[in-house]
Design an enzyme around this catalytic site. Sequence first.
Site, PDB file in Angstrom:
ATOM      1  N   LYS A  39       0.863  -1.191   0.000  1.00 48.91           N
ATOM      2  CA  LYS A  39       0.000   0.000   0.000  1.00 48.91           C
ATOM      3  C   LYS A  39       0.895   1.235   0.000  1.00 48.91           C
ATOM      4  O   LYS A  39       2.092   1.130   0.216  1.00 48.91           O
ATOM      5  CB  LYS A  39      -0.821   0.035   1.271  1.00 48.91           C
ATOM      6  CG  LYS A  39      -2.041  -0.848   1.297  1.00 48.91           C
ATOM      7  CD  LYS A  39      -2.785  -0.533   2.583  1.00 48.91           C
ATOM      8  CE  LYS A  39      -3.977  -1.414   2.784  1.00 48.91           C
ATOM      9  NZ  LYS A  39      -4.529  -1.173   4.140  1.00 48.91           N
ATOM     10  N   GLY A 102      14.534 -11.210   8.218  1.00 51.82           N
ATOM     11  CA  GLY A 102      13.992 -11.800   9.438  1.00 51.82           C
ATOM     12  C   GLY A 102      12.784 -12.652   9.112  1.00 51.82           C
ATOM     13  O   GLY A 102      12.371 -13.493   9.910  1.00 51.82           O
ATOM     14  N   ALA A 128      18.070 -14.725   9.175  1.00 48.53           N
ATOM     15  CA  ALA A 128      18.168 -15.067  10.600  1.00 48.53           C
ATOM     16  C   ALA A 128      16.771 -15.407  11.132  1.00 48.53           C
ATOM     17  O   ALA A 128      15.961 -14.503  11.331  1.00 48.53           O
ATOM     18  CB  ALA A 128      18.756 -13.888  11.379  1.00 48.53           C
ATOM     19  N   HIS A 158       3.776 -19.023  19.962  1.00 49.68           N
ATOM     20  CA  HIS A 158       3.719 -17.689  19.363  1.00 49.68           C
ATOM     21  C   HIS A 158       2.303 -17.119  19.426  1.00 49.68           C
ATOM     22  O   HIS A 158       1.338 -17.858  19.591  1.00 49.68           O
ATOM     23  CB  HIS A 158       4.169 -17.743  17.896  1.00 49.68           C
ATOM     24  CG  HIS A 158       5.645 -17.853  17.740  1.00 49.68           C
ATOM     25  ND1 HIS A 158       6.312 -19.052  17.779  1.00 49.68           N
ATOM     26  CD2 HIS A 158       6.598 -16.902  17.564  1.00 49.68           C
ATOM     27  CE1 HIS A 158       7.611 -18.841  17.626  1.00 49.68           C
ATOM     28  NE2 HIS A 158       7.815 -17.547  17.497  1.00 49.68           N
ATOM     29  N   HIS A 159       2.232 -15.803  19.174  1.00 52.24           N
ATOM     30  CA  HIS A 159       0.954 -15.092  19.013  1.00 52.24           C
ATOM     31  C   HIS A 159       0.146 -15.740  17.882  1.00 52.24           C
ATOM     32  O   HIS A 159       0.726 -16.386  16.983  1.00 52.24           O
ATOM     33  CB  HIS A 159       1.243 -13.618  18.696  1.00 52.24           C
ATOM     34  CG  HIS A 159       2.081 -13.439  17.458  1.00 52.24           C
ATOM     35  ND1 HIS A 159       1.523 -13.267  16.214  1.00 52.24           N
ATOM     36  CD2 HIS A 159       3.428 -13.463  17.248  1.00 52.24           C
ATOM     37  CE1 HIS A 159       2.483 -13.164  15.306  1.00 52.24           C
ATOM     38  NE2 HIS A 159       3.658 -13.289  15.910  1.00 52.24           N
ATOM     39  N   LYS A 162       0.565 -15.377  13.674  1.00 54.31           N
ATOM     40  CA  LYS A 162       1.719 -15.908  12.935  1.00 54.31           C
ATOM     41  C   LYS A 162       1.251 -16.788  11.776  1.00 54.31           C
ATOM     42  O   LYS A 162       0.350 -17.621  11.943  1.00 54.31           O
ATOM     43  CB  LYS A 162       2.617 -16.699  13.897  1.00 54.31           C
ATOM     44  CG  LYS A 162       3.891 -17.187  13.250  1.00 54.31           C
ATOM     45  CD  LYS A 162       4.953 -17.548  14.273  1.00 54.31           C
ATOM     46  CE  LYS A 162       6.201 -18.079  13.606  1.00 54.31           C
ATOM     47  NZ  LYS A 162       6.823 -17.110  12.669  1.00 54.31           N
TER      48      LYS A 162
HETATM   49  N1  LIG Z   1      13.898 -13.215  12.705  1.00 58.10           N
HETATM   50  C1  LIG Z   1      13.270 -12.780  13.780  1.00 58.10           C
HETATM   51  O1  LIG Z   1      13.885 -12.576  14.849  1.00 58.10           O
HETATM   52  C2  LIG Z   1      11.820 -12.514  13.731  1.00 58.10           C
HETATM   53  C3  LIG Z   1      11.141 -12.808  12.591  1.00 58.10           C
HETATM   54  N2  LIG Z   1       9.819 -12.572  12.493  1.00 58.10           N
HETATM   55  C4  LIG Z   1       9.247 -12.831  11.192  1.00 58.10           C
HETATM   56  O2  LIG Z   1       9.102 -11.580  10.542  1.00 58.10           O
HETATM   57  C5  LIG Z   1       7.971 -11.608   9.675  1.00 58.10           C
HETATM   58  C6  LIG Z   1       7.048 -10.438  10.010  1.00 58.10           C
HETATM   59  O3  LIG Z   1       6.511 -10.639  11.305  1.00 58.10           O
HETATM   60  P1  LIG Z   1       5.498  -9.585  11.951  1.00 58.10           P
HETATM   61  O4  LIG Z   1       6.092  -8.230  11.901  1.00 58.10           O
HETATM   62  O5  LIG Z   1       5.055 -10.162  13.220  1.00 58.10           O
HETATM   63  O6  LIG Z   1       4.295  -9.685  10.894  1.00 58.10           O
HETATM   64  P2  LIG Z   1       3.214  -8.559  10.533  1.00 58.10           P
HETATM   65  O7  LIG Z   1       2.067  -9.286   9.909  1.00 58.10           O
HETATM   66  O8  LIG Z   1       2.953  -7.682  11.685  1.00 58.10           O
HETATM   67  O9  LIG Z   1       3.955  -7.704   9.422  1.00 58.10           O
HETATM   68  C7  LIG Z   1       4.158  -8.132   8.118  1.00 58.10           C
HETATM   69  C8  LIG Z   1       4.140  -6.898   7.246  1.00 58.10           C
HETATM   70  O10 LIG Z   1       4.441  -7.302   5.912  1.00 58.10           O
HETATM   71  C9  LIG Z   1       3.714  -6.468   5.066  1.00 58.10           C
HETATM   72  N3  LIG Z   1       3.572  -7.059   3.747  1.00 58.10           N
HETATM   73  C10 LIG Z   1       2.870  -8.163   3.403  1.00 58.10           C
HETATM   74  N4  LIG Z   1       2.953  -8.339   2.063  1.00 58.10           N
HETATM   75  C11 LIG Z   1       3.722  -7.342   1.590  1.00 58.10           C
HETATM   76  C12 LIG Z   1       4.159  -6.969   0.291  1.00 58.10           C
HETATM   77  N5  LIG Z   1       3.803  -7.666  -0.790  1.00 58.10           N
HETATM   78  N6  LIG Z   1       4.954  -5.889   0.163  1.00 58.10           N
HETATM   79  C13 LIG Z   1       5.320  -5.183   1.239  1.00 58.10           C
HETATM   80  N7  LIG Z   1       4.908  -5.463   2.508  1.00 58.10           N
HETATM   81  C14 LIG Z   1       4.133  -6.525   2.645  1.00 58.10           C
HETATM   82  C15 LIG Z   1       2.361  -6.274   5.753  1.00 58.10           C
HETATM   83  O11 LIG Z   1       1.760  -5.064   5.337  1.00 58.10           O
HETATM   84  C16 LIG Z   1       2.780  -6.197   7.218  1.00 58.10           C
HETATM   85  O12 LIG Z   1       2.946  -4.849   7.599  1.00 58.10           O
HETATM   86  C17 LIG Z   1       7.348 -12.990   9.849  1.00 58.10           C
HETATM   87  O13 LIG Z   1       7.816 -13.844   8.840  1.00 58.10           O
HETATM   88  C18 LIG Z   1       7.867 -13.461  11.200  1.00 58.10           C
HETATM   89  O14 LIG Z   1       7.946 -14.854  11.303  1.00 58.10           O
HETATM   90  C19 LIG Z   1       9.121 -12.032  13.513  1.00 58.10           C
HETATM   91  C20 LIG Z   1       9.729 -11.740  14.695  1.00 58.10           C
HETATM   92  C21 LIG Z   1      11.137 -11.969  14.897  1.00 58.10           C
HETATM   93  O1  LIG Z   2       6.464 -14.523  13.896  1.00 55.96           O
HETATM   94  C1  LIG Z   2       7.069 -14.230  14.953  1.00 55.96           C
HETATM   95  O2  LIG Z   2       6.576 -13.506  15.824  1.00 55.96           O
HETATM   96  C2  LIG Z   2       8.413 -14.760  15.132  1.00 55.96           C
HETATM   97  N1  LIG Z   2       8.964 -15.413  14.159  1.00 55.96           N
HETATM   98  C3  LIG Z   2      10.257 -15.976  14.130  1.00 55.96           C
HETATM   99  C4  LIG Z   2      10.160 -17.481  13.976  1.00 55.96           C
HETATM  100  O3  LIG Z   2       9.365 -17.951  13.149  1.00 55.96           O
HETATM  101  O4  LIG Z   2      10.907 -18.200  14.641  1.00 55.96           O
HETATM  102  C5  LIG Z   2      11.116 -15.522  15.274  1.00 55.96           C
HETATM  103  C6  LIG Z   2      10.399 -15.312  16.566  1.00 55.96           C
HETATM  104  O5  LIG Z   2      10.130 -16.547  17.104  1.00 55.96           O
HETATM  105  C7  LIG Z   2       9.149 -14.472  16.384  1.00 55.96           C
END
Ligand SMILES: NC(=O)C1=CN([C@@H]2O[C@H](COP(=O)(O)OP(=O)(O)OC[C@H]3O[C@@H](n4cnc5c(N)ncnc54)[C@H](O)[C@@H]3O)[C@@H](O)[C@H]2O)C=CC1
Ligand SMILES: O=C(O)C1=N[C@H](C(=O)O)C[C@H](O)C1
Length: 269
Positions: A39, A102, A128, A158-159, A162
């Site tokens: 968006k 991430g 990562a 997780h919440h 996810k």
């Molecule tokens: N590596 C890490 O330490 C962590 C990784 N994650 C991962 O990060 C990712 C995001 O997690 P959250 O922020 O909780 O999800 P979320 O649902 O809050 O955010 C995802 C965002 O991606 C955007 N999005 C979706 N399709 C898109 C597109 N085509 N173009 C641009 N933006 C787009 C959405 O608008 C949304 O704002 C997940 O895959 C989650 O598993 C989450 C927490 C920690």
């Molecule tokens: O989606 C999340 O919130 C998170 N995703 C990552 C995962 O899939 O392991 C990292 C963290 O656990 C939070």
Amino acid sequence: MNEPIKVVIAGPRGRMGREAVKLVMNTSHFKLVGAIDYKYDDTTLNEVDGFTDTHDSVKVFSNPDDCFQELLPDVLIDLTTPETGYEHTKAALLHNVRPVVGTTGFTDGQLDELKEIAESRGLGVIIAPNFAIGAVLMMKFSQMAAKYFEDVEIIEMHHDQKLDAPSGTGIKTAQMIQEVRTSKKQGHPNEKETIDGARGSDIDGMRVHSVRLPGLIAHQQVMFGGEGQLLTVRHDSHDRASFMSGVRVCVDTIMKLDTLVYGLENILD
Ligand SMILES: NC(=O)C1=CN([C@@H]2O[C@H](COP(=O)(O)OP(=O)(O)OC[C@H]3O[C@@H](n4cnc5c(N)ncnc54)[C@H](O)[C@@H]3O)[C@@H](O)[C@H]2O)C=CC1
Ligand SMILES: O=C(O)C1=N[C@H](C(=O)O)C[C@H](O)C1
């Protein structure tokens, strides 16, 4: 003085994306130059809900190619969804932008393909599954324990918003354990699920259970069973700020890499 590292964030409105925007804005040697969001194309981030005038120089693009071509960033931080994250990562590499990813849920085939592209272009990519230092230690401690305990079950919690299950962290933990554990199908040999999924998912005979509940953020417990004893290794992220020091290390490190690194443990001292 060195030029700041120019960063683009994909998914800035998400739970993680908003934290990452704060991190980049508050780090003096990083500069947030753009954002990718399906968006709000052709606006600036201050026009998006929850952002302020301090974000008025951050251009928003819906098309990643246009973003990379116009802004020529050094680094992409991707925090979106599995399929989108993969497309963004690939597009970034093809524009000589280094991705810090991430986003979880990439397939093994996608990881292999990204590694090949990264190496052919001499660019770093960091994928990562968990940026929290405590979670990296939890995985390393679990790997240490698995040398002595071959019976292990992983419970990731997780919440309930996810998308992917098991979590990236759950899969990565199982893979790290797999490196040191003698392959074993756990449980009774005649065990039978009377309801599908009762025993969770199976990675090399280990079981991974995925709990999804409102009120949770990101938690994991790795349980090791031995004769007359049980060892539990656990990590809890109570706030998404817990992930940001890892993101910062990745952005700083990626400029020196020329291949794909999967897991923060591989770049920490
Ligand atoms: N590596 C890490 O330490 C962590 C990784 N994650 C991962 O990060 C990712 C995001 O997690 P959250 O922020 O909780 O999800 P979320 O649902 O809050 O955010 C995802 C965002 O991606 C955007 N999005 C979706 N399709 C898109 C597109 N085509 N173009 C641009 N933006 C787009 C959405 O608008 C949304 O704002 C997940 O895959 C989650 O598993 C989450 C927490 C920690
Ligand atoms: O989606 C999340 O919130 C998170 N995703 C990552 C995962 O899939 O392991 C990292 C963290 O656990 C939070």
